[in-house]
Design an enzyme around this catalytic site. Structure first.
Site, PDB file in Angstrom:
ATOM      1  N   HIS A   1      -5.832 -10.940   1.114  1.00 56.56           N
ATOM      2  CA  HIS A   1      -4.566 -10.247   0.889  1.00 56.56           C
ATOM      3  C   HIS A   1      -3.856  -9.995   2.211  1.00 56.56           C
ATOM      4  O   HIS A   1      -3.656  -8.852   2.625  1.00 56.56           O
ATOM      5  CB  HIS A   1      -4.781  -8.933   0.123  1.00 56.56           C
ATOM      6  CG  HIS A   1      -3.493  -8.192  -0.105  1.00 56.56           C
ATOM      7  ND1 HIS A   1      -2.488  -8.666  -0.931  1.00 56.56           N
ATOM      8  CD2 HIS A   1      -3.021  -7.038   0.422  1.00 56.56           C
ATOM      9  CE1 HIS A   1      -1.467  -7.825  -0.895  1.00 56.56           C
ATOM     10  NE2 HIS A   1      -1.754  -6.825  -0.077  1.00 56.56           N
TER      11      HIS A   1
ATOM     12  N   ASP B   1      -0.363  -9.870  -5.630  1.00 53.40           N
ATOM     13  CA  ASP B   1      -0.095 -11.267  -5.260  1.00 53.40           C
ATOM     14  C   ASP B   1       0.095 -12.121  -6.520  1.00 53.40           C
ATOM     15  O   ASP B   1       0.951 -13.009  -6.568  1.00 53.40           O
ATOM     16  CB  ASP B   1      -1.258 -11.814  -4.412  1.00 53.40           C
ATOM     17  CG  ASP B   1      -1.472 -10.987  -3.157  1.00 53.40           C
ATOM     18  OD1 ASP B   1      -0.470 -10.630  -2.524  1.00 53.40           O
ATOM     19  OD2 ASP B   1      -2.637 -10.686  -2.822  1.00 53.40           O
TER      20      ASP B   1
HETATM   21  N1  NAD Z   1      -3.379  -4.000  -2.031  1.00 52.50           N
HETATM   22  C1  NAD Z   1      -2.058  -4.149  -2.059  1.00 52.50           C
HETATM   23  O1  NAD Z   1      -1.556  -5.131  -2.621  1.00 52.50           O
HETATM   24  C2  NAD Z   1      -1.163  -3.096  -1.478  1.00 52.50           C
HETATM   25  C3  NAD Z   1       0.194  -3.070  -1.838  1.00 52.50           C
HETATM   26  C4  NAD Z   1       1.008  -2.087  -1.310  1.00 52.50           C
HETATM   27  C5  NAD Z   1       0.490  -1.149  -0.419  1.00 52.50           C
HETATM   28  N2  NAD Z   1      -0.831  -1.198  -0.091  1.00 52.50           N
HETATM   29  C6  NAD Z   1      -1.426  -0.215   0.812  1.00 52.50           C
HETATM   30  O2  NAD Z   1      -1.625   1.013   0.107  1.00 52.50           O
HETATM   31  C7  NAD Z   1      -1.676   2.111   1.048  1.00 52.50           C
HETATM   32  C8  NAD Z   1      -0.823   3.268   0.571  1.00 52.50           C
HETATM   33  O3  NAD Z   1       0.533   2.922   0.549  1.00 52.50           O
HETATM   34  P1  NAD Z   1       1.659   3.986   0.114  1.00 52.50           P
HETATM   35  O4  NAD Z   1       2.958   3.294   0.182  1.00 52.50           O
HETATM   36  O5  NAD Z   1       1.261   4.665  -1.148  1.00 52.50           O
HETATM   37  O6  NAD Z   1       1.538   5.032   1.328  1.00 52.50           O
HETATM   38  P2  NAD Z   1       2.004   6.570   1.336  1.00 52.50           P
HETATM   39  O7  NAD Z   1       1.990   7.008   2.767  1.00 52.50           O
HETATM   40  O8  NAD Z   1       3.261   6.736   0.560  1.00 52.50           O
HETATM   41  O9  NAD Z   1       0.870   7.312   0.527  1.00 52.50           O
HETATM   42  C9  NAD Z   1      -0.441   7.399   0.996  1.00 52.50           C
HETATM   43  C10 NAD Z   1      -1.043   8.680   0.479  1.00 52.50           C
HETATM   44  O10 NAD Z   1      -2.382   8.729   0.950  1.00 52.50           O
HETATM   45  C11 NAD Z   1      -2.653  10.096   1.232  1.00 52.50           C
HETATM   46  N3  NAD Z   1      -3.820  10.200   2.107  1.00 52.50           N
HETATM   47  C12 NAD Z   1      -3.922   9.982   3.433  1.00 52.50           C
HETATM   48  N4  NAD Z   1      -5.192  10.212   3.825  1.00 52.50           N
HETATM   49  C13 NAD Z   1      -5.878  10.579   2.741  1.00 52.50           C
HETATM   50  C14 NAD Z   1      -7.222  10.950   2.507  1.00 52.50           C
HETATM   51  N5  NAD Z   1      -8.115  11.008   3.480  1.00 52.50           N
HETATM   52  N6  NAD Z   1      -7.581  11.266   1.244  1.00 52.50           N
HETATM   53  C15 NAD Z   1      -6.695  11.214   0.236  1.00 52.50           C
HETATM   54  N7  NAD Z   1      -5.404  10.874   0.394  1.00 52.50           N
HETATM   55  C16 NAD Z   1      -5.010  10.558   1.634  1.00 52.50           C
HETATM   56  C17 NAD Z   1      -1.373  10.620   1.867  1.00 52.50           C
HETATM   57  O11 NAD Z   1      -1.328  12.030   1.837  1.00 52.50           O
HETATM   58  C18 NAD Z   1      -0.336   9.964   0.992  1.00 52.50           C
HETATM   59  O12 NAD Z   1       0.024  10.769  -0.094  1.00 52.50           O
HETATM   60  C19 NAD Z   1      -1.243   1.496   2.385  1.00 52.50           C
HETATM   61  O13 NAD Z   1      -2.393   1.233   3.156  1.00 52.50           O
HETATM   62  C20 NAD Z   1      -0.579   0.189   1.991  1.00 52.50           C
HETATM   63  O14 NAD Z   1      -0.607  -0.775   3.009  1.00 52.50           O
HETATM   64  C21 NAD Z   1      -1.659  -2.152  -0.612  1.00 52.50           C
HETATM   65  O1  LMR Z   2       2.755  -5.725   2.700  1.00 48.12           O
HETATM   66  C1  LMR Z   2       2.212  -4.624   2.779  1.00 48.12           C
HETATM   67  O2  LMR Z   2       1.995  -4.062   3.843  1.00 48.12           O
HETATM   68  C2  LMR Z   2       1.821  -3.905   1.513  1.00 48.12           C
HETATM   69  C3  LMR Z   2       1.083  -4.768   0.541  1.00 48.12           C
HETATM   70  O3  LMR Z   2      -0.053  -5.345   1.099  1.00 48.12           O
HETATM   71  C4  LMR Z   2       1.940  -5.803  -0.132  1.00 48.12           C
HETATM   72  O4  LMR Z   2       1.517  -6.940  -0.281  1.00 48.12           O
HETATM   73  O5  LMR Z   2       3.058  -5.443  -0.569  1.00 48.12           O
END
Ligand code: NAD
Ligand code: LMR
Length: 334
Positions: free
Chosen positions: A212, A185
């Site tokens: 968030h 953010d």
């Molecule tokens: N905080 C933020 O600002 C922010 C920003 C973007 C995404 N996110 C969040 O981050 C998360 C991941 O996003 P992504 O795009 O990398 O998803 P993705 O599906 O590409 O990757 C997730 C990974 O987690 C693994 N996984 C699932 N269960 C698991 C477990 N029990 N133990 C270990 N690994 C496990 C999967 O195998 C996969 O490789 C989502 O929840 C998304 O919403 C948060």
């Molecule tokens: O928006 C989402 O679901 C992923 C993450 O929280 C973001 O802010 O990009």
């Protein structure tokens, strides 16, 4: 190979170790005296996990990098391990290897879980991700209860309190060591502000408070530096774009997930700040979603100072504009 070409290849391959030395000495360490620091990434083979693993491999403060995922870890770990930087990389692929991945970790970064698709809110991820985060935090409580935990998995506004409850139930909760990563953010607010204010993005600072998700993300453009004379309409538009930044990416990816590259960048910045704090670097300040008494909400994102024990100080909000005070009303944030 011609001698000149060979020399140039050798020069390139030694650049990163020279860069590491320069980086460490600028922080008062020699390569030999930089503390040993282990970082574990849970979900390391995912959309965020892979570029984050790369960025943490490039971080000279890391001496051991543990990459854990339930699928695809060996390939990612082998790939990243060939990079000629300080840390030793190990991949951990199955449930029974999670303990080894975590043991001795100073910082654990959690991007494990499912991402959004268009039309979903972050809360729609709760059911699946709450279970994933719960089981990972149970392992953290057992194998590295003193680690700083950087929670990326959504919905951050819920996964952080879930982690706190898991740690409490194991008798290891320390509010100074649990962080919801809201750095993306801040990264977005800085980028959008610099574009509108026409200032050098590298000089920009914008605190982002709240949570968030949607309107709980509250950028404080009234405190942005360098100062710029933006209209109320500009501030409203910048605020909305920051709040909707995640959705902007989800829609642009059209079903292929949410922000991964910008999130990896943001996650790497936040983990680096945690490592600097642990190493005693003074005045390390980042925004993060932490246990807080700044408002009536038990968890809240604001500026925090990071130190040898994690959160050293949670800063107050500072002076807010009328518009920001409106955004802070409990109806917006709870
Ligand atoms: N905080 C933020 O600002 C922010 C920003 C973007 C995404 N996110 C969040 O981050 C998360 C991941 O996003 P992504 O795009 O990398 O998803 P993705 O599906 O590409 O990757 C997730 C990974 O987690 C693994 N996984 C699932 N269960 C698991 C477990 N029990 N133990 C270990 N690994 C496990 C999967 O195998 C996969 O490789 C989502 O929840 C998304 O919403 C948060
Ligand atoms: O928006 C989402 O679901 C992923 C993450 O929280 C973001 O802010 O990009």
């Amino acid at each position: 190979m011609k001698a000149a070409m060979l020399r140039s290849v050798i020069r390139r391959s030694t650049t990163s170790s020279a860069a590491t030395k320069t980086y460490l000495s600028s922080r008062g360490f020699s390569s030999e005296s930089a503390p040993e620091r282990k970082v574990a990434i849970l979900g390391a083979a995912g959309g965020i996990g892979q570029p984050l693993s790369l960025l943490m491999k490039l971080n000279p403060l890391v001496s051991r990098l543990a990459l854990y995922d339930i699928a695809g870890t060996p390939g990612v770990a082998a790939d990243v391990s060939h990079i000629n930087t300080r840390s030793e990389v190990k991949g951990y692929a199955a449930d029974e290897q999670l303990g080894q991945a975590l043991e001795g970790s100073d910082v654990v970064i959690i991007p494990a879980g499912v991402p959004r698709k268009p039309g979903m809110t972050r809360d729609d991820l709760f059911k699946i991700n709450a279970g994933i985060v719960k089981s990972l935090c149970e392992a953290i409580a057992k194998y590295c209860p003193n680690a700083l935990v950087n929670m990326i998995s959504n919905p951050v506004n819920s996964t952080v309190p879930i982690a706190a409850e898991v740690f409490k139930s194991h008798g290891v909760y320390d509010e100074k060591r649990l962080f919801g990563v809201t750095t993306l953010d801040v990264v977005r607010a800085k980028t959008f502000y610099a574009g509108k204010a026409n200032v050098n993005v590298a000089d920009v600072n914008v605190p982002v408070i709240g949570g968030h998700a949607g309107v709980t993300i509250l950028p404080l453009f009234s405190q942005a530096s360098p100062r710029a004379n933006l209209s109320d309409e500009d501030i409203k538009a910048l605020t909305k774009r920051t709040q909707d930044g995640g959705t902007e990416v989800v829609e642009a990816k059209a079903g292929k997930g949410s922000a991964t590259l910008s999130m990896a960048y943001a996650g790497a910045i936040f983990a680096d700040a945690c490592l600097k704090g642990l190493n005693g670097v003074p005045d390390v300040v980042e925004c993060s979603y932490v246990q807080s008494t700044v408002t009536e909400l038990p968890f809240f994102a604001s500026k925090v100072r990071l130190g040898k024990n994690g959160v050293e100080e949670v800063f107050g909000l500072g002076p807010l504009s009328d518009y920001e005070q409106q955004g802070l009303k409990p109806s917006s944030l709870s």
